[in-house]
Design an enzyme around this catalytic site. Structure first.
Site, mmCIF file in Angstrom:
data_model
loop_
_atom_site.group_PDB
_atom_site.id
_atom_site.type_symbol
_atom_site.label_atom_id
_atom_site.label_comp_id
_atom_site.label_asym_id
_atom_site.label_seq_id
_atom_site.Cartn_x
_atom_site.Cartn_y
_atom_site.Cartn_z
ATOM 1 N N GLY A 1 1.616 -4.546 -9.479
ATOM 2 C CA GLY A 1 2.100 -5.399 -8.394
ATOM 3 C C GLY A 1 3.199 -4.782 -7.570
ATOM 4 N N HIS B 1 -0.190 2.484 -3.989
ATOM 5 C CA HIS B 1 0.111 1.083 -4.303
ATOM 6 C C HIS B 1 -0.765 0.683 -5.477
ATOM 7 C CE1 HIS B 1 1.405 -3.084 -3.458
ATOM 8 N NE2 HIS B 1 0.224 -3.380 -3.998
ATOM 9 N N CYS B 2 -0.134 0.256 -6.562
ATOM 10 C CA CYS B 2 -0.867 -0.084 -7.785
ATOM 11 C C CYS B 2 -0.925 -1.604 -7.937
ATOM 12 C CB CYS B 2 -0.196 0.542 -9.006
ATOM 13 S SG CYS B 2 -1.066 0.188 -10.554
ATOM 14 N N PRO B 3 -2.092 -2.209 -7.770
ATOM 15 C CA PRO B 3 -2.179 -3.666 -7.943
ATOM 16 C C PRO B 3 -1.958 -4.109 -9.379
ATOM 17 C CG PRO B 3 -4.363 -2.714 -7.651
ATOM 18 C CD PRO B 3 -3.391 -1.607 -7.409
#
Length: 352
Positions: free
Chosen positions: A189, A184-186
């Site tokens: 998003g 999951h890449c913040p």
């Protein structure tokens, strides 16, 4: 969204049909995502870091055009080509960023209670036939399958009530099982999975190779050197005060070189070996030297072609389809569970 509990009446079918006719699957989606354009696009709920990412890219590009380009390249014969190249690269970077951020990464639909109960009965029956055990015991939560001669385990997801396909995992931030889950890449998003990994890789590659990391850095530095030499007798601090946009671009680009380029190299390695970040962190193919990656195509070139150029699979979850009884059942149970957890946390805080 209206609950369906206790709606088994004489005209229950008509009531359910009226509810389903005015509701789509994305409106009762149990995951922690935000949908746009009638379910066509989605992101994670927290989009703050995505806004920061797009703002930094846009701001540094604008400062380069209105400050460094005008000071160093505008009067050069090739200056207009550098400007066109910068704008094209910026457009491509933003396109890949938004394509990654608003794309379905490969969400795997959850199972309803009836579906999970049927799977559980099948597992119990298979266990009884295999071991001859007549009493009740919890069904096995791991299944073994063989892929290209390698035995792999399918783990049971207690949240989604399914046996996850190989390479998939449950994202705790988005609360979904994602096919070929990478991470999951913040910064974008969204989760990175089977359906948006290629766009994520192209975003990294184009960002690390474009003006933000190389051209802007070099032109900003050149502009500062020119200012310090011609106007301030070589005093770099005075030049920084006069050309603060260049200082800002150098600061952002310097850290981008180490982080973005390093990340691009890492994902180039993962792509060439057909490995995900999740598998690399867990050491799925490194802990046991005898184990091999059953998904590898045999060469770096074939792996890159497969990961980046293979046809995208069809979405497993169709958010624009009419919601059915299973969608409502899953949604209502998740809402009840979240409300219960929220109340429990509130009660514990009140006791403290």
């Amino acid at each position: 969204m209206p609950a369906i509990a206790g709606m088994v009446t004489a005209n229950g079918a008509e009531i359910l049909l009226s509810i389903f006719a005015s509701c789509k699957a994305w409106e009762v989606f149990p995951g922690k995502n935000t949908f746009y354009c009638d379910g066509r696009f989605l992101t994670a709920n927290d989009k703050t870091v995505l806004c920061i990412t797009s703002t930094l890219i846009t701001m540094t590009t604008a400062l380069f055009i209105f400050n460094d380009y005008r000071a160093t390249l505008k009067d050069q014969a090739y200056g207009i080509y550098m400007l066109a190249c910068s704008l094209l690269l910026y457009s491509f970077v933003m396109l890949m960023l938004f394509r990654t951020s608003f794309c379905d990464p490969g969400i795997i639909p959850r199972a309803s209670s009836s579906q999970s109960a049927q799977v559980e009965r099948q597992l119990i029956d298979a266990d009884v036939r295999k071991n001859g055990y007549s009493g009740y015991k919890p069904p096995p939560r791991v299944q073994e399958i063989e892929i290209n001669g390698v035995t792999m385990k399918q783990k049971y997801c207690f949240t989604c009530k399914i046996f996850r396909p190989p390479r998939s995992s449950h994202c705790s931030i988005c609360d979904n099982c994602v096919d070929r889950f990478d991470h999951h890449c913040p910064w974008v998003g969204n989760c990175i999975g089977r359906r948006n990994y290629r766009y994520f890789y192209l975003f990294l590659a184009s960002l690390s190779g474009r003006c933000l990391c190389l051209l802007i850095f070099s032109c900003s530095l050149m502009n500062l050197l020119i200012l310090s030499k011609e106007k301030h007798n070589g005093e770099i601090l005075a030049a920084l005060q006069e050309s603060w946009p260049s200082a800002f671009e150098i600061f952002v680009s310097f850290f981008s070189i180490w982080s973005v380029v390093g990340l691009t190299c890492f994902h180039t390695y993962l792509t060439s070996t057909n490995t995900t970040t999740n598998e690399d962190i867990k050491g799925s193919w490194k802990k046991n030297r005898a184990a091999r990656n059953p998904f590898s195509r045999g060469s770096c070139l074939l792996n890159c072609i497969h990961v980046l150029c293979a046809p995208l699979p069809v979405r497993s979850f169709n958010p624009r389809a009419p919601a059915n009884i299973d969608h409502h059942e899953i949604y209502n149970k998740i809402i009840e569970l979240r409300d219960s957890n929220r109340n429990n946390r509130h009660d514990s805080q009140m006791r403290v």
